[in-house]
Design a protein around this motif. Structure first.
Motif, PDB file in Angstrom:
ATOM      1  N   SER A  26      42.766  40.958  38.901  1.00 51.84           N
ATOM      2  CA  SER A  26      42.372  39.940  39.880  1.00 51.84           C
ATOM      3  C   SER A  26      43.578  39.251  40.501  1.00 51.84           C
ATOM      4  CB  SER A  26      41.467  38.899  39.216  1.00 51.84           C
ATOM      5  OG  SER A  26      41.185  37.841  40.102  1.00 51.84           O
ATOM      6  N   ALA A  27      43.842  39.552  41.754  1.00 51.86           N
ATOM      7  CA  ALA A  27      44.910  38.854  42.484  1.00 51.86           C
ATOM      8  C   ALA A  27      44.564  37.381  42.650  1.00 51.86           C
ATOM      9  CB  ALA A  27      45.125  39.514  43.845  1.00 51.86           C
ATOM     10  N   GLU A  28      43.264  37.082  42.793  1.00 52.71           N
ATOM     11  CA  GLU A  28      42.819  35.693  42.957  1.00 52.71           C
ATOM     12  C   GLU A  28      43.124  34.880  41.701  1.00 52.71           C
ATOM     13  OE1 GLU A  28      40.943  38.345  43.572  1.00 52.71           O
ATOM     14  OE2 GLU A  28      40.862  38.272  45.779  1.00 52.71           O
ATOM     15  N   LEU A  29      42.886  35.480  40.527  1.00 48.73           N
ATOM     16  CA  LEU A  29      43.171  34.785  39.275  1.00 48.73           C
ATOM     17  C   LEU A  29      44.665  34.538  39.128  1.00 48.73           C
ATOM     18  CD1 LEU A  29      41.855  33.733  36.624  1.00 48.73           C
ATOM     19  CD2 LEU A  29      42.383  35.967  35.614  1.00 48.73           C
ATOM     20  N   ARG A  30      45.463  35.509  39.491  1.00 52.28           N
ATOM     21  CA  ARG A  30      46.921  35.335  39.405  1.00 52.28           C
ATOM     22  C   ARG A  30      47.375  34.202  40.313  1.00 52.28           C
ATOM     23  NH1 ARG A  30      46.788  41.124  39.839  1.00 52.28           N
ATOM     24  NH2 ARG A  30      47.672  41.076  41.950  1.00 52.28           N
ATOM     25  N   GLU A  31      46.856  34.178  41.517  1.00 52.49           N
ATOM     26  CA  GLU A  31      47.248  33.129  42.465  1.00 52.49           C
ATOM     27  C   GLU A  31      46.796  31.757  41.991  1.00 52.49           C
ATOM     28  OE1 GLU A  31      46.678  32.014  47.219  1.00 52.49           O
ATOM     29  OE2 GLU A  31      45.974  33.943  46.428  1.00 52.49           O
ATOM     30  N   GLU A  32      45.578  31.683  41.454  1.00 50.61           N
ATOM     31  CA  GLU A  32      45.038  30.400  40.995  1.00 50.61           C
ATOM     32  C   GLU A  32      45.870  29.820  39.856  1.00 50.61           C
ATOM     33  OE1 GLU A  32      41.067  28.717  38.656  1.00 50.61           O
ATOM     34  OE2 GLU A  32      41.036  30.723  39.560  1.00 50.61           O
ATOM     35  N   PHE A  33      46.189  30.637  38.847  1.00 45.30           N
ATOM     36  CA  PHE A  33      46.935  30.128  37.701  1.00 45.30           C
ATOM     37  C   PHE A  33      48.395  29.844  38.053  1.00 45.30           C
ATOM     38  CE2 PHE A  33      43.288  30.873  35.204  1.00 45.30           C
ATOM     39  CZ  PHE A  33      43.474  30.211  34.004  1.00 45.30           C
TER      40      PHE A  33
END
Length: 432
Positions: free
Chosen positions: A393-400
């Motif tokens: 998940s690129a979204e999870l990486r960006e969020e964290f």
């Protein structure tokens, strides 16, 4: 002081015992070495140069991490007080190299002398500093005692003490450490817990909480081009895992997880940056044994074709290499290690951070990130599913990554508080 007398009686024996290790480190580790004789109090032709830095603030840092923070503080200090002069000393050749490459104007760089009284006296006579400022945990009895005897203010800043260290210090507290810590004009700790540990060793020491200066780190200007692309390729689907400051056993663990995950994610790439670059040959042998295609950063030039793994066996390049990664695994927290390393740098870069569950030396930083749900903590067996989530998940990486960056920025300000104290304590009347 009986403890100091005993220390100086046993110091020559300890030096002889550790001399082979000292020689081995000198020969195997990179960094600046041409002025290493300064470790023994010999400065040769530099005496005239250093005479121009009398009445400066002498800052001592151990190795690369402390040196980077110390230089950041010096830069900020010079912004506020441009006429101030500094001397920065390090213990290691790698720290010396970083200091010489990055120190600002008005700053001289030296090796810290070994803690023999005659060597320390020799350096104090030459430098005549207005103040001695020691970073984090470097407590050298003669250096501290001689400075205090000369009425030179001595401060321990950005100080931290683990539970394990506190137990050891308390064991010899009455004989040695309690009185030694009282010789500091002031001890500025990273957290309330650190302050209580210092006071448990020396109840009458002067201790105050100032915060962790590592939160004030600024990311230097980094190259726009991703250095890692020259080794790993620039395909947009690539996901780069970055093993930072790894220690023995961790490279094996990370490599094994990488091999398993690459079967699910063919575009997965890996960078390993060992804490000690001289371990490069051993790690290269491990990668070869596992059949991985890899390149070494220490080799001249880029590989003829892209590889799956980059072994970054160099010094002083961590941030610029890390800036091109997607997920950071922080070393010294897996495979039986539990002391940890600085989590702030990947957080400032906006990278999602994976670390072990116990960081004895960086508990406060870990607590800050955990409270903001900005870090992934796991044990060895949980590392692979944790990485799988982030790779997927690129979204999870960006969020964290964004959460980690925000959490660090909230805690800034320790550097200015420390500078205020240094200015208040600094002597300007040092005689010969």
């Amino acid at each position: 002081m009986i403890g100091l007398i005993l220390y100086n009686l046993f110091l020559p024996l300890g030096f002889v015992f550790f001399l082979p290790e000292l020689i081995l480190k000198y020969r195997s580790r990179g960094g600046w070495k041409s002025t290493y004789r300064e470790r023994f109090g010999f400065f040769g032709s530099r005496k005239d140069e250093l005479a121009g830095f009398r009445n400066a603030i002498w800052i001592h840092a151990v190795s690369v991490g402390e040196t980077v923070v110390a230089i950041s503080m010096i830069r900020r200090h010079l912004q506020r007080f441009p006429e101030q002069k500094f001397i920065i000393s390090t213990t290691t050749t790698t720290g010396q190299d970083v200091a010489r490459n990055r120190c600002p104007e008005n700053t001289a760089v030296i090796f810290c002398p070994l803690d023999f009284p005659w060597m320390v006296h020799r350096v104090f006579r030459m430098l005549r500093p207005a103040e001695l400022v020691i970073f984090e945990t470097e407590i050298w009895p003669n250096l501290i005692s001689i400075a205090a005897a000369k009425k030179i203010p001595v401060l321990l800043v950005n100080a931290r003490m683990s539970d394990h260290s506190a137990k050891g210090y308390r064991r010899f507290g009455k004989l040695f450490f309690s009185s030694l810590l009282r010789k500091f004009s002031l001890i500025l700790t990273q957290s309330e817990a650190d302050m209580q540990r210092f006071l448990s060793v020396s109840p009458r020491a002067s201790v105050r909480v100032s915060g962790n200066m590592k939160f004030d780190q600024r990311i230097p200007e980094l190259p726009e081009e991703n250095i890692l692309h020259g080794y790993l390729g620039a395909a947009p689907e690539n996901v780069i895992i970055f093993g930072a400051s790894t220690h023995p056993g961790e490279e094996d663990l990370i490599a094994d997880n990488f091999i398993s995950l690459k079967k699910e994610f063919p575009a997965l790439k890996l960078v390993i940056v060992p804490r000690h670059a001289e371990r490069g040959d051993d790690i290269a042998g491990m990668l070869t044994g596992r059949g991985l295609s890899f390149a070494r950063r220490s080799d001249s030039g880029l590989p003829e074709k892209e590889v799956d793994v980059l072994l970054a066996d160099t010094t002083g390049e961590m941030l610029q290499l890390m800036s091109g990664a997607d997920v950071v695994i922080m070393g010294k927290s897996f495979a039986g290690h539990d002391e940890g390393h600085n989590l702030i740098e990947p957080a400032l870069l906006g990278k999602p951070v994976v670390t072990g569950t116990t960081l004895r030396n960086f508990r406060y930083i870990l607590k800050v990130l955990e409270e903001n749900k900005a870090v992934f903590c796991c044990n060895d067996t949980e590392l692979q599913p944790t990485l799988r989530r982030l790779i997927s998940s690129a979204e999870l990486r960006e969020e964290f990554g964004a959460r980690a960056n925000r959490a660090i920025n909230i805690h800034r300000g320790a550097t200015d508080r420390t500078i205020d104290v240094l200015q208040a304590c600094c002597r300007t009347d040092i005689a010969g």
